[in-house]
Design a protein around this motif. Structure first.
Motif, PDB file in Angstrom:
ATOM      1  N   ASP A  90       0.819  -1.212   0.000  1.00  0.00           N
ATOM      2  CA  ASP A  90       0.000   0.000   0.000  1.00  0.00           C
ATOM      3  C   ASP A  90       0.852   1.262   0.000  1.00  0.00           C
ATOM      4  N   GLY A  91       1.943   1.239  -0.755  1.00  0.00           N
ATOM      5  CA  GLY A  91       2.857   2.368  -0.781  1.00  0.00           C
ATOM      6  C   GLY A  91       2.636   3.275  -1.974  1.00  0.00           C
ATOM      7  N   HIS A  92       3.303   4.421  -1.939  1.00  0.00           N
ATOM      8  CA  HIS A  92       3.317   5.311  -3.089  1.00  0.00           C
ATOM      9  C   HIS A  92       4.650   5.130  -3.801  1.00  0.00           C
ATOM     10  N   TYR A  93       4.583   4.944  -5.099  1.00  0.00           N
ATOM     11  CA  TYR A  93       5.776   4.768  -5.917  1.00  0.00           C
ATOM     12  C   TYR A  93       5.864   5.933  -6.890  1.00  0.00           C
ATOM     13  N   HIS A  94       7.046   6.523  -6.965  1.00  0.00           N
ATOM     14  CA  HIS A  94       7.283   7.657  -7.855  1.00  0.00           C
ATOM     15  C   HIS A  94       8.456   7.300  -8.747  1.00  0.00           C
ATOM     16  N   VAL A  95       8.246   7.393 -10.070  1.00  0.00           N
ATOM     17  CA  VAL A  95       9.284   7.041 -11.043  1.00  0.00           C
ATOM     18  C   VAL A  95       9.656   8.297 -11.826  1.00  0.00           C
ATOM     19  N   PRO A  96      10.711   8.996 -11.402  1.00  0.00           N
ATOM     20  CA  PRO A  96      11.148  10.178 -12.127  1.00  0.00           C
ATOM     21  C   PRO A  96      12.126   9.799 -13.248  1.00  0.00           C
ATOM     22  N   LEU A  97      12.168  10.637 -14.264  1.00  0.00           N
ATOM     23  CA  LEU A  97      13.098  10.447 -15.378  1.00  0.00           C
ATOM     24  C   LEU A  97      13.783  11.777 -15.649  1.00  0.00           C
ATOM     25  N   LEU A  98      15.095  11.738 -15.735  1.00  0.00           N
ATOM     26  CA  LEU A  98      15.902  12.890 -16.133  1.00  0.00           C
ATOM     27  C   LEU A  98      16.388  12.602 -17.539  1.00  0.00           C
ATOM     28  N   ILE A  99      16.092  13.502 -18.491  1.00  0.00           N
ATOM     29  CA  ILE A  99      16.456  13.231 -19.884  1.00  0.00           C
ATOM     30  C   ILE A  99      17.243  14.370 -20.498  1.00  0.00           C
ATOM     31  N   SER A 100      18.002  14.011 -21.523  1.00  0.00           N
ATOM     32  CA  SER A 100      18.654  14.941 -22.436  1.00  0.00           C
ATOM     33  C   SER A 100      18.678  14.212 -23.781  1.00  0.00           C
ATOM     34  N   PRO A 101      19.077  14.863 -24.859  1.00  0.00           N
ATOM     35  CA  PRO A 101      19.058  14.172 -26.143  1.00  0.00           C
ATOM     36  C   PRO A 101      19.933  12.921 -26.189  1.00  0.00           C
ATOM     37  N   PHE A 102      20.949  12.843 -25.342  1.00  0.00           N
ATOM     38  CA  PHE A 102      21.882  11.725 -25.417  1.00  0.00           C
ATOM     39  C   PHE A 102      22.115  11.012 -24.087  1.00  0.00           C
ATOM     40  N   GLY A 103      21.218  11.200 -23.128  1.00  0.00           N
ATOM     41  CA  GLY A 103      21.379  10.523 -21.854  1.00  0.00           C
ATOM     42  C   GLY A 103      20.102  10.560 -21.035  1.00  0.00           C
ATOM     43  N   PHE A 104      20.005   9.628 -20.094  1.00  0.00           N
ATOM     44  CA  PHE A 104      18.865   9.614 -19.172  1.00  0.00           C
ATOM     45  C   PHE A 104      19.260   8.896 -17.900  1.00  0.00           C
ATOM     46  N   SER A 105      18.516   9.168 -16.837  1.00  0.00           N
ATOM     47  CA  SER A 105      18.667   8.423 -15.585  1.00  0.00           C
ATOM     48  C   SER A 105      17.330   8.430 -14.861  1.00  0.00           C
ATOM     49  N   SER A 106      17.204   7.480 -13.947  1.00  0.00           N
ATOM     50  CA  SER A 106      15.991   7.379 -13.155  1.00  0.00           C
ATOM     51  C   SER A 106      16.370   6.831 -11.779  1.00  0.00           C
ATOM     52  N   TYR A 107      15.440   6.954 -10.863  1.00  0.00           N
ATOM     53  CA  TYR A 107      15.640   6.468  -9.502  1.00  0.00           C
ATOM     54  C   TYR A 107      14.279   6.317  -8.879  1.00  0.00           C
ATOM     55  N   ARG A 108      14.196   5.684  -7.725  1.00  0.00           N
ATOM     56  CA  ARG A 108      12.908   5.615  -7.039  1.00  0.00           C
ATOM     57  C   ARG A 108      12.756   6.896  -6.233  1.00  0.00           C
ATOM     58  N   GLY A 109      11.766   7.677  -6.584  1.00  0.00           N
ATOM     59  CA  GLY A 109      11.515   8.933  -5.895  1.00  0.00           C
ATOM     60  C   GLY A 109      10.553   8.728  -4.751  1.00  0.00           C
ATOM     61  N   SER A 110      10.122   9.833  -4.176  1.00  0.00           N
ATOM     62  CA  SER A 110       9.195   9.753  -3.050  1.00  0.00           C
ATOM     63  C   SER A 110       7.924  10.523  -3.346  1.00  0.00           C
TER      64      SER A 110
END
Length: 110
Positions: A90-110
């Motif tokens: 029963d948790g909240h999951y947040h999936v953020p994405l950081l993008i640029s034309p040639f790169g990306f990253s993600s992590y589990r947010g809050s």
């Protein structure tokens, strides 16, 4: 009931990425659609799935090509898939994405 949200930030421009189409694939193979708002966020999955999300492995596809081409003239990535696992907590999951034309990253947010 698990809830889900996401947020896309354009790290090249240093601002939210508006208008990126999203496709969420559930463990059962069902697909839900969304699009990032003016703040680069989408948290309306509950409107598409009133009962929240059961535990399992999900894939969130960010359809970023048209956004990146519009903002930067180029896109190495036609889309970015992020697979993640929800627990039965029963948790909240947040999936953020950081993008640029040639790169990306993600992590589990809050």
């Amino acid at each position: 009931m698990n809830t889900l949200s996401s947020h896309v930030l354009d790290t090249t421009l240093g601002k939210p990425a508006q208008g990126i189409a999203l496709t969420l694939t559930t463990p059962s193979g069902e697909t839900l659609k969304g699009e990032t708002d003016g703040d680069g966020r989408f948290n309306q999955w509950a409107a598409n799935n009133e009962n929240g999300f059961p535990a399992g492995i999900y894939t969130l596809r960010f359809h970023c090509k048209s956004y990146l081409e519009r903002q930067h003239g180029k896109s190495f990535y036609p889309h970015i898939d992020i697979a993640f696992e929800l627990e039965n907590n029963d948790g909240h999951y947040h999936v953020p994405l950081l993008i640029s034309p040639f790169g990306f990253s993600s992590y589990r947010g809050s």
